[in-house]
Each structure stands twice: as C-alpha cells, then as structure tokens.
Design an enzyme around this catalytic site. Structure first.
Site, mmCIF file in Angstrom:
data_model
loop_
_atom_site.group_PDB
_atom_site.id
_atom_site.type_symbol
_atom_site.label_atom_id
_atom_site.label_comp_id
_atom_site.label_asym_id
_atom_site.label_seq_id
_atom_site.Cartn_x
_atom_site.Cartn_y
_atom_site.Cartn_z
ATOM 1 N N ARG A 84 -26.401 -25.729 29.761
ATOM 2 C CA ARG A 84 -25.843 -24.998 28.567
ATOM 3 C C ARG A 84 -24.918 -25.992 27.788
ATOM 4 O O ARG A 84 -24.473 -25.542 26.702
ATOM 5 C CB ARG A 84 -24.907 -23.920 28.791
ATOM 6 C CG ARG A 84 -23.950 -24.209 29.841
ATOM 7 C CD ARG A 84 -23.104 -22.856 30.441
ATOM 8 N NE ARG A 84 -22.085 -23.787 31.302
ATOM 9 C CZ ARG A 84 -22.351 -24.159 32.463
ATOM 10 N NH1 ARG A 84 -23.321 -23.732 33.260
ATOM 11 N NH2 ARG A 84 -21.593 -24.771 33.194
ATOM 12 N N ASN A 85 -24.599 -27.281 28.213
ATOM 13 C CA ASN A 85 -23.611 -28.094 27.742
ATOM 14 C C ASN A 85 -24.398 -29.269 27.032
ATOM 15 O O ASN A 85 -23.790 -30.195 26.554
ATOM 16 C CB ASN A 85 -22.691 -28.332 28.429
ATOM 17 C CG ASN A 85 -21.545 -27.405 28.782
ATOM 18 O OD1 ASN A 85 -21.311 -26.661 27.918
ATOM 19 N ND2 ASN A 85 -20.856 -27.401 30.072
ATOM 20 N N ASP A 95 -19.814 -30.731 24.819
ATOM 21 C CA ASP A 95 -18.911 -30.258 25.447
ATOM 22 C C ASP A 95 -17.952 -30.920 26.377
ATOM 23 O O ASP A 95 -18.405 -31.035 27.629
ATOM 24 C CB ASP A 95 -19.228 -28.914 26.275
ATOM 25 C CG ASP A 95 -18.369 -27.596 25.926
ATOM 26 O OD1 ASP A 95 -17.033 -27.905 26.405
ATOM 27 O OD2 ASP A 95 -18.803 -26.452 26.024
ATOM 28 N N ASP A 132 -18.871 -31.703 33.551
ATOM 29 C CA ASP A 132 -19.580 -30.474 33.374
ATOM 30 C C ASP A 132 -20.944 -30.464 32.977
ATOM 31 O O ASP A 132 -21.330 -29.607 31.821
ATOM 32 C CB ASP A 132 -18.608 -29.265 32.412
ATOM 33 C CG ASP A 132 -18.645 -28.027 32.378
ATOM 34 O OD1 ASP A 132 -19.526 -27.647 33.218
ATOM 35 O OD2 ASP A 132 -18.282 -27.305 31.420
HETATM 36 O O1 ACK Z 1 -26.358 -21.958 21.851
HETATM 37 P P1 ACK Z 1 -25.460 -21.815 21.013
HETATM 38 O O2 ACK Z 1 -25.515 -21.556 19.817
HETATM 39 O O3 ACK Z 1 -24.816 -23.487 20.975
HETATM 40 O O4 ACK Z 1 -24.178 -21.306 21.819
HETATM 41 C C1 ACK Z 1 -22.936 -22.246 22.142
HETATM 42 C C2 ACK Z 1 -21.564 -22.048 21.578
HETATM 43 O O5 ACK Z 1 -21.621 -22.797 20.359
HETATM 44 C C3 ACK Z 1 -20.458 -22.262 22.463
HETATM 45 O O6 ACK Z 1 -20.632 -23.439 22.896
HETATM 46 C C4 ACK Z 1 -22.647 -23.534 20.296
HETATM 47 N N1 ACK Z 1 -22.419 -24.861 19.737
HETATM 48 C C5 ACK Z 1 -21.308 -25.720 20.112
HETATM 49 N N2 ACK Z 1 -21.171 -26.756 19.437
HETATM 50 C C6 ACK Z 1 -22.242 -26.831 18.517
HETATM 51 C C7 ACK Z 1 -22.656 -27.913 17.724
HETATM 52 N N3 ACK Z 1 -22.170 -28.996 17.417
HETATM 53 N N4 ACK Z 1 -23.949 -27.222 16.847
HETATM 54 C C8 ACK Z 1 -24.286 -26.377 16.816
HETATM 55 N N5 ACK Z 1 -23.967 -25.053 17.811
HETATM 56 C C9 ACK Z 1 -22.767 -25.530 18.718
HETATM 57 C C10 ACK Z 1 -23.493 -23.427 21.329
#
Ligand code: ACK
Length: 298
Positions: free
Chosen positions: A144-145, A158, A140
């Site tokens: 966005r990931n 992800d 994936d």
């Molecule tokens: O752009 P974002 O804030 O970055 O929106 C997505 C949301 O959660 C769904 O995946 C945020 N996210 C995921 N894992 C992390 C992480 N390890 N540190 C900071 N933000 C995260 C991601």
C-alpha cells in the site's frame, strides 16, 4: 524548494491518513502550463505537522530516483504544511494488484505471473537500494506504500515512519506509535530496532503480497497470536499457490531470523535481475523449440 501557495491548485481528495490528507492538484511551472501533482497536507495537530516535516526532510535527503516518489517542493500555508509530490496515476500497488485478480477464477486462489512478479520486485528493490544508500530506513514498506506511476513504474512512497541513520547504523524507536505489525521484523517487534535488514524483512512480506495479487499476509492467523509465532516459534508464511520456488526462496531469505543473514537490497536487485534473465532465456528456448516443431503445445 519552496512553492508559493498561489502556484498550487488543489482539486480532489484522493486519500486520508493519520497525518492528514492527500489531494490531487497542479503546480504552476515557469513558462509552461500546470503540472499534475499529489499534495499531502498535514492536519492542524502538532504530530501531523512533525510527521510531514520529517517526511519532507527525508525525501529531500534521498533525492531523485525513478523508483522513489519524488518530492517537488513544500509550501507553508496558514497552520499547515503542504508537501508537493510527483503524481502516480495508478494509485497504490495493493489496489493495482487487486484489480488484476480474475473474478472468474474457478478456485479462489490468485497469483501473479512470475515474470511480472519479478519485475515488480526488481523495481521496489532498486528504489529501496537507493534509499538505503542514502542511509535512510523506510520503516513502513508494504504494497500500500508503493505507488504505480505512468508506464506502470513502481515508486516507493510514504516516508512518514522513515528515519535518517546517517550517524548510527540503526534506529531505536522510543515512542509508542503505529506499528505495521504484519510487515515488521521480529527484532523490531521485540527490541524496537530498525535497520536495512528490518526493511528487507518487510520487502519479503511485500513479495508475498505481489505473489498473491494483494493478499493480506498471515491469512487465518489471529493477530494476537502472530507476535508469539514470529518471535518464539519461527513461524513463516507458506509458499503461495502458483508462486515460483525461486520467488518463494527470495521471500524466505528476507525472513531469516538473523538480520545479518538476510540479503541486502543491492543483493536483491542482482538476484531479481538474474531470475528475470533466466526466465527470458527459458522463454526464448521454448519459443525456438515451438517454432522448430520440437514442442507440441496442445
Ligand atoms: O491508491 P491511492 O489513490 O494512492 O490511495 C492512496 C492515498 O493517496 C493515501 O496515501 C494516494 N497517493 C499518495 N501519494 C500519491 C501520489 N504521489 N500520487 C498519487 N496518489 C497518491 C494513494
């Protein structure tokens, strides 16, 4: 590593997906204070928990690399599984790219400066080469990931659809589920076969997202026509405006119809490194020429 529930504080929700929620929080570190983390929490349904448990197992197996989001530990609490990850302070790469768009741009085309695009590409390729060397398939990969951490370091994240292929060279998907269509290789769409080469295809689409500062792939192509275009008519996206030929060639190579003819992630690391050093060299030559008055810049 197991983390006790009373060593975790959760503050605010930063994301929500099929599996559950992502929250910003802190964990207690011995003798020091609290450290900022991201906490992924499964929804109470079984699939959410299985998907998150799979993600934790894969992340633990992959281990530590600068360009891969690090798993710090897990916590079982009531019916939920909490997955504690390093916090990436600038969010996902797609949003980060969109923020760099110049809203005053006269034409409606957005493009990433070449050097920056190759730097992004190099970091993701390094993370993916590491994941691949641990016999895992991401499944994936997209902007966005990928998360953007301190110092703008990119981290592949992800692993909800990731697979361990230690005993086989590929993974054949058996269950219907979410397919990130626009990022998926034709052989995965047709035969549900996932390999390093299908992740490389997705990497090519990710390069296109970088080049267009977060554009949505296959603009103007109706999604219901895409399957036929990709699998039967060998359709590929055009070179984005202002995208260097070298970067476009890199994406096109990742979209080779034959998986075996696509580069490996280790090749992509070498190719992006070489492209960057060539760019640096030509920049230095240009600056030297300007200094000695050989080039007039205005
Ligand atoms: O752009 P974002 O804030 O970055 O929106 C997505 C949301 O959660 C769904 O995946 C945020 N996210 C995921 N894992 C992390 C992480 N390890 N540190 C900071 N933000 C995260 C991601």
């Amino acid at each position: 590593m197991r983390i006790a529930r009373n060593h975790i504080r959760m503050h605010r929700t930063i994301g929500e997906g099929y599996f559950g929620l992502v929250m910003e929080g802190e964990i207690y570190k011995k003798q020091t204070s609290w450290t900022r983390v991201a906490v992924k929490i499964s929804k109470s349904h079984v699939e959410g928990s299985i998907s998150l448990a799979n993600e934790a197992v894969i992340m633990a197996k992959i281990g530590i690399h600068e360009n891969v989001v690090r798993l710090l530990g897990v916590c079982h609490h009531k019916d939920s599984l909490l997955l504690i990850m390093e916090y990436a302070e600038h969010g996902n790469l797609r949003s980060h790219l969109l923020l760099q768009r110049n809203t005053n741009a006269e034409e409606c085309t957005h493009s990433c400066p070449t050097q920056k695009a190759f730097l992004h590409a190099l970091q993701v390729a390094k993370g993916m080469a590491y994941i691949t060397s641990h016999k895992c398939i991401h499944g994936d990969l997209s902007a966005r990931n990928v998360l953007v951490g301190a110092g703008n370091v990119l981290k592949v994240s992800d692993f909800g659809l990731a697979k361990d292929i230690h005993y086989y060279e590929f993974y054949k998907r058996k269950t219907p589920g979410i397919v990130p269509f626009k990022w998926t290789a034709p052989e995965s769409l047709i035969d549900k076969i996932y390999t390093e080469a299908s992740d490389v295809w997705s990497f090519g689409v990710l390069l296109w997202e970088i080049a267009t500062l977060g554009g949505l792939p296959y603009p103007g192509v109706p999604i219901e026509e895409l399957y036929e275009l990709l699998t039967k008519r060998n359709y590929r996206m055009k070179q984005p405006p202002n995208c260097s030929k070298k970067l476009y060639n890199l994406m096109v190579n990742c979209w080779n119809e034959l998986p075996n003819n696509r580069p490996r992630f280790s090749d992509l690391v070498g190719q992006t490194q070489q492209a960057m050093s060539e760019l640096e060299k030509s920049d230095t030559l240009m600056q030297d020429a300007q200094r000695s008055g050989e080039v007039v810049t205005e």
